[in-house]
Design a protein around this motif. Sequence first.
Motif: not given
Ligand SMILES: [Zn+2]
Length: 436
Positions: A40, A54, A109-110, A163
């Motif tokens: 992102h 994130e 990522h989260c 994603e």
């Molecule tokens: Zn992500």
Amino acid sequence: MRLTRINKQILLGVLFITFLGMNSYAQSKQNFIIVIDPGHGGKDSGARGVVEDEKHIVLDVSMRLGKMIENKYKDVKVIYTRKTDVFLELWERTQIANKNHANLFVSIHCNSANNKSAYGTETFVMGLSRSQETMDVAKRENSVILLEDNQEKYQKFDANDPEAVIAFDIMFSAYKDQSLSFAKLVEDEFVKIGRSSRGVKQSNFHVLRTNASPAVLVELGFISNQDEGSFLGSEYGKQKATESLFTAFEKFKKEYDRKTMPEEEEKPKEVEKPVAGKTFKIQILVSKNKYGPSAEQLKGLTGVEVVQAGDVYKYYYGNTNMASERDELLAYTIRKGFKDAFVAEFINNEKLQGNQNYRIQFLASNKKYRDRDNKFGGLKNVLRVKKGNMNLYFYGSTKTYEEAQKDLKLAQDKGFKSAFIVTFNGEKLIEESPKK
Ligand SMILES: [Zn+2]
């Protein structure tokens, strides 16, 4: 400074070549490239976290990871898809890995979920998309994927969600094994620090691709979850997550180095050792006739040894205790035209039986010379043997072939070039050929 057009081109060319040289130098020092991809960024905040979003968490962890690697590994080049809070298209991220020929691509990522109780880490293995074509395949295969896999990620697949697209790329990895290996290392490290792992996620179906990198997409945890969101939003949590990724990287790199180590240099061929206790000669000829060193029967071979045994003369070529040389000598004599040549094996310093001994015949004459005659060239203790109307003159009396060879050499040095070794029984010539 004024430059003509030509000069400018030359200057540019020189600069360009210099740049290429520097570049290849740098590459030779840094043989491993990792592309770290903080998910992102910019207008795309990614998942909303209970503490932090994130895009910020993953950028922070990515920068920490990169620095840790750079500090410890001078042979690793770290490339970030972004180092600031900027928006990047998916294709830009993959292109960065592509053009740098990355050895490892790590997208960080989260997670988030409507169900606030969802938590845990997970790592997706994926093939890094290298071409629009692959992306198109990913999109086209969407419906198939939906049928074959019911994972949450795939069910809500949206080709416009980077994603999700990256996750889909799993199916096309030509580096699936390496990707899986790294993914497992990551999840293992998370578990070691007490994180809850949802495991390594992969797909069952597979499409070959021509160019890719081992690549993973790491979900550090659910930032929509109060506990994980607080953890990953904290300095401590980011550092711990980074350390896990770093340790996984270290293990992956170690394995990479092991595999890419230049093959152990071929051991120098063991130095050939002489065959113990033996001497090899090539017996090229057996004849009732005695040929001189330049006789055409010897086909130009020099240094041929002649041994009289009984009523025949044996002609030997070469003298070695090396098996390889022996074989070469044999091949050589056969090429020279001695079709029946064979290897004669002599046991070193083997003593003749009983009264037998070797002597050197160095002269044959119808004249009878006295011992110490000038004709003998200084050779002493000469034995004369009457044979027919000829007087044969012999020098030395030895029990071993090696000693006889020394006597032969001495006689030849005195000028008796045609001298040869003869076997005796006491002071009598052996008249019969020895039985083979
Ligand atoms: Zn992500």
